[in-house]
Design a protein around this motif. Structure first.
Motif, PDB file in Angstrom:
ATOM      1  N   SER A  51       0.727  -1.436  -0.020  1.00  0.00           N
ATOM      2  CA  SER A  51       0.162   0.304   0.252  1.00  0.00           C
ATOM      3  C   SER A  51       0.759   1.243  -0.155  1.00  0.00           C
ATOM      4  CB  SER A  51      -0.760  -0.238   1.386  1.00  0.00           C
ATOM      5  OG  SER A  51      -1.235   1.367   1.625  1.00  0.00           O
ATOM      6  N   LYS A  55       1.358   2.712  -7.180  1.00  0.00           N
ATOM      7  CA  LYS A  55       0.109   1.782  -8.648  1.00  0.00           C
ATOM      8  C   LYS A  55      -0.948   2.591  -8.493  1.00  0.00           C
ATOM      9  CE  LYS A  55      -1.447  -1.503  -5.155  1.00  0.00           C
ATOM     10  NZ  LYS A  55      -0.707  -0.647  -3.621  1.00  0.00           N
ATOM     11  N   SER A  56      -1.674   3.512  -7.687  1.00  0.00           N
ATOM     12  CA  SER A  56      -2.469   4.311  -9.084  1.00  0.00           C
ATOM     13  C   SER A  56      -1.886   5.492  -9.442  1.00  0.00           C
ATOM     14  CB  SER A  56      -3.559   5.006  -7.914  1.00  0.00           C
ATOM     15  OG  SER A  56      -3.934   4.048  -7.003  1.00  0.00           O
ATOM     16  N   THR A  57      -0.902   6.206  -8.982  1.00  0.00           N
ATOM     17  CA  THR A  57      -0.458   6.750  -9.661  1.00  0.00           C
ATOM     18  C   THR A  57       0.308   6.635 -10.864  1.00  0.00           C
ATOM     19  OG1 THR A  57       0.681   8.030  -7.758  1.00  0.00           O
ATOM     20  CG2 THR A  57       1.603   8.672  -9.418  1.00  0.00           C
ATOM     21  N   GLU A 193      -2.805  14.329   3.251  1.00  0.00           N
ATOM     22  CA  GLU A 193      -4.068  13.765   2.282  1.00  0.00           C
ATOM     23  C   GLU A 193      -5.669  13.256   3.401  1.00  0.00           C
ATOM     24  OE1 GLU A 193      -3.858  12.318  -1.039  1.00  0.00           O
ATOM     25  OE2 GLU A 193      -2.176  13.415  -1.419  1.00  0.00           O
TER      26      GLU A 193
HETATM   27  N1  ATP Z   1       6.949   8.438  -8.464  1.00  0.00           N
HETATM   28  C1  ATP Z   1       6.246   9.427  -7.669  1.00  0.00           C
HETATM   29  N2  ATP Z   1       7.320  10.349  -6.741  1.00  0.00           N
HETATM   30  C2  ATP Z   1       6.744  10.790  -5.951  1.00  0.00           C
HETATM   31  N3  ATP Z   1       6.018  10.602  -4.928  1.00  0.00           N
HETATM   32  C3  ATP Z   1       4.801   9.428  -5.880  1.00  0.00           C
HETATM   33  C4  ATP Z   1       5.223   9.082  -6.605  1.00  0.00           C
HETATM   34  N4  ATP Z   1       4.461   8.151  -6.987  1.00  0.00           N
HETATM   35  C5  ATP Z   1       3.191   8.073  -5.799  1.00  0.00           C
HETATM   36  N5  ATP Z   1       3.744   9.074  -5.276  1.00  0.00           N
HETATM   37  C6  ATP Z   1       2.670   9.352  -4.460  1.00  0.00           C
HETATM   38  O1  ATP Z   1       2.843   8.630  -2.993  1.00  0.00           O
HETATM   39  C7  ATP Z   1       1.761   8.257  -2.738  1.00  0.00           C
HETATM   40  C8  ATP Z   1       1.413   7.021  -2.575  1.00  0.00           C
HETATM   41  O2  ATP Z   1       0.870   7.092  -4.284  1.00  0.00           O
HETATM   42  P1  ATP Z   1      -0.566   5.549  -4.528  1.00  0.00           P
HETATM   43  O3  ATP Z   1      -1.925   6.398  -4.326  1.00  0.00           O
HETATM   44  O4  ATP Z   1      -0.602   5.752  -6.074  1.00  0.00           O
HETATM   45  O5  ATP Z   1      -0.162   4.303  -4.376  1.00  0.00           O
HETATM   46  P2  ATP Z   1      -1.156   3.340  -3.881  1.00  0.00           P
HETATM   47  O6  ATP Z   1      -0.124   2.095  -3.978  1.00  0.00           O
HETATM   48  O7  ATP Z   1      -1.995   2.949  -5.232  1.00  0.00           O
HETATM   49  O8  ATP Z   1      -1.359   3.245  -2.758  1.00  0.00           O
HETATM   50  P3  ATP Z   1      -3.033   2.261  -1.587  1.00  0.00           P
HETATM   51  O9  ATP Z   1      -2.320   1.050  -2.142  1.00  0.00           O
HETATM   52  O10 ATP Z   1      -2.584   2.621  -0.895  1.00  0.00           O
HETATM   53  O11 ATP Z   1      -3.731   3.195  -2.890  1.00  0.00           O
HETATM   54  C9  ATP Z   1       0.875   9.486  -3.722  1.00  0.00           C
HETATM   55  O12 ATP Z   1       0.945  10.827  -2.686  1.00  0.00           O
HETATM   56  C10 ATP Z   1       1.296   9.904  -4.800  1.00  0.00           C
HETATM   57  O13 ATP Z   1       1.438  11.532  -4.662  1.00  0.00           O
END
Ligand code: ATP
Ligand code: 5RP
Length: 377
Positions: A51, A55-57, A193
Motif C-alpha cells: 500500500s 500503484k494508482s499513480t 491528504e
Molecule cells: N513517482 C512518484 N514520485 C513521488 N511521489 C509519488 C510517486 N508515485 C506516487 N507518489 C506518491 O505516493 C503516494 C502513494 O501513491 P499511490 O496512491 O499511487 O499508491 P498506491 O500504491 O495506489 O496506494 P494504496 O494501495 O494505499 O491505494 C501518493 O501521495 C503519491 O503522490
C-alpha cells in the motif's frame, strides 16, 4: 454501473468462502462485449506492491497512454483497459480483520479461490459480478459487474501470490520501494491528504512488516519486470528522499516481452548526459545499463539516478533507449510532457513508468497479434 449485458450467471467458485462474497458470480457464456469491441482475448497484467507504493499513480499514467476515457466507477473502466483492485477480494471487512487478528496482507485474509476463478473467467471473455471492498467505510459492498476488456490490469498486494491467478497473467510488474522512500511517500500522502499522525503512520508500517515480508515481497522474485525505487547515490547522506535512484530489472528470458536497452544490447554502460545536450542542475542525472542477476535470474538493468531539469530535453535521452516499442520518434517524451506535474514526471519513476506502459502495449500486441492505434490523453 448499468448492467446492459445479457449474460446468464452461475455462482463463482469460492463464493462460499465468506458470507460477504455469496453473490459473487461468473457468466456462463462468453460476453457479447467481445464481439462488439473486437476483443481477441483479454490480456491480463498484474501490478503488485505494498500500500502507498504508487500503484494508482502509475496506473493513471498507463490508462492515459492507452488514450482511454476512464470511468470514475469503483473499478476504473476505459474503452481499452480496465483496472481491478484486488483489495476487493479481502475475505473480511475491517472489523472482521480486527476480530480475526489478521492483516490484509495475510493469505488468510483474502479469498484467493474467488479471485482465481473470476480472473480466469475474464481471461476467457466472461463477465463477472465481483465484490467491492470499500476503503472509506471498511465494509464489503454489493457486487459490481465487470466485463472483459482488451487489457485488464489486476493491481494490489497479491496478483502473483496464488499460482492459479499467476497463471492467468500475461505480464507481471512489481513496484519495490526502499523503506526510506516508502515512509516518505506514506507520510506525504497520509499526513497531508488523510490527516493521520506521523506516529500512526510509522506504527502502521512497522506492524505490517512481518506479513509484508511473508506474503507480498516474495512475489518480486518471479516477475517480468521489477521497478526498484531507492534513495539517490548522487547526494551523500540525503535526508529528504526526494532525489531517487530508479532501477528497472527486466527478466531476460520472459516469454512475452523483450527488454529495452541503452545504446548496445548486452554491454555495461554508465552515462552522464549532462552538458551540451541536457541541462542539469545539482545533483544532475546518471544512467546505467547492464546485465545482472536477480534471485538467480538473468536480468537486464536500466537505471536512472537523479532528475531532468527540462522535460523536453528528455527526447535526447530517448533516442538512445532501444526497443522501447514506441510508435513514433519522441513518444516517451511526449507522454511525459502531457502530464508534467504528475508525481515522478521529471525523474526515473515517470520515465520508467512510461517505458513499462509501452511494454504492456507490446505484450498486448504480441499476445493478440493486433496493433494498438496510437492515441493518448
Ligand atoms: N513517482 C512518484 N514520485 C513521488 N511521489 C509519488 C510517486 N508515485 C506516487 N507518489 C506518491 O505516493 C503516494 C502513494 O501513491 P499511490 O496512491 O499511487 O499508491 P498506491 O500504491 O495506489 O496506494 P494504496 O494501495 O494505499 O491505494 C501518493 O501521495 C503519491 O503522490
Ligand atoms: O494494504 C492495503 C491495500 O490497499 C489496505 O491496508 C487494505 O486493503 C485494507 O484497507 P483499509 O486500511 O482501508 O481497511
Amino acid at each position: 454501473m448499468v448492467n446492459v449485458s445479457t449474460d446468464t450467471w452461475v455462482k463463482a467458485p469460492g463464493a462460499d468462502k465468506s458470507s460477504h462474497h455469496a453473490n459473487a458470480k461468473i457468466a456462463s457464456n462468453v460476453s457479447e462485449v467481445l464481439a462488439k469491441k473486437g476483443i481477441e482475448r483479454p490480456v491480463i497484467i498484474g501490478v503488485a506492491a505494498d500500500s502507498g507504493c504508487g500503484k494508482s499513480t502509475f496506473l493513471r499514467r498507463v490508462t492515459g497512454i492507452f488514450g482511454t476515457e476512464v470511468s470514475k466507477t469503483h473499478t476504473p473502466v476505459g474503452n481499452f483497459i480496465s483496472v481491478i483492485c484486488l483489495d476487493d477480494y479481502h475475505l473480511h471487512d475491517r472489523m472482521g480483520r480486527r476480530e480475526a487478528r489478521v492483516t490484509a496482507l495475510d493469505e488468510a485474509a483474502n479469498n484467493f479461490e474467488l479471485m482465481a476463478s473470476q480472473i480466469q473467467a475474464l481471461r476467457e471473455g466472461k463477465s463477472i459480478m465481483k465484490p467491492i471492498y470499500n476503503h472509506e467505510t471498511g465494509e464489503i459492498d454489493e457486487c459490481e459487474l465487470v466485463e472483459p476488456n482488451h487489457i485488464i490490469v489486476i493491481e494490489g498486494l497479491h496478483p502473483m501470490y496464488d499460482t492459479r491467478v499467476k497463471k492467468s497473467l500475461d505480464f507481471s510488474v512489481y513496484l519495490d520501494l526502499a523503506d526510506e522512500v516508502k515512509i516518505a511517500w506514506k507520510i506525504q500522502r497520509d499526513m497531508a491528504e488523510r490527516g493521520h499522525s506521523l506516529e500512526n503512520i510509522l506504527a502502521s508500517i512497522e506492524s505490517r512488516k512481518p506479513d509484508f515480508a511473508q506474503f507480498v515481497d516474495p512475489q518480486k522474485r518471479d516477475c517480468d519486470v521489477v521497478m526498484e525505487i531507492l534513495p539517490t547515490r548522487l547526494i551523500p547522506d540525503d535526508d529528504e528522499k526526494k532525489v531517487l535512484r530508479v532501477r528497472l530489472l527486466q527478466d531476460e528470458n520472459s516469454e512475452n516481452f523483450d527488454p529495452i536497452f541503452l545504446y548496445d544490447e548486452g554491454s555495461t554502460i554508465d552515462w552522464v548526459p549532462c552538458g551540451r545536450k541536457l541541462t542539469c542542475s545539482y545533483p544532475g542525472i546518471k544512467f546505467h545499463y547492464g546485465p545482472d542477476t536477480y534471485y538467480d535470474k538473468e536480468v537486464a538493468v536500466f537505471e536512472v539516478d537523479g532528475g531532468f531539469e527540462k522535460l523536453d530535453e528528455m527526447v535526447y535521452v530517448e533516442t538512445h533507449i532501444e526497443r522501447a516499442g514506441t510508435k513514433f520518434f519522441g513518444e516517451i517524451t511526449q507522454s511525459l510532457l502531457r502530464n508534467p506535474t504528475a508525481p515522478g514526471s521529471k525523474n526515473g519513476t515517470g520515465l520508467i513508468q512510461v517505458i513499462m506502459a509501452m511494454m504492456m502495449r507490446s505484450v498486448y500486441e504480441k499476445v493478440t497479434g493486433k496493433p494498438v492505434a496510437v492515441s493518448g490523453n
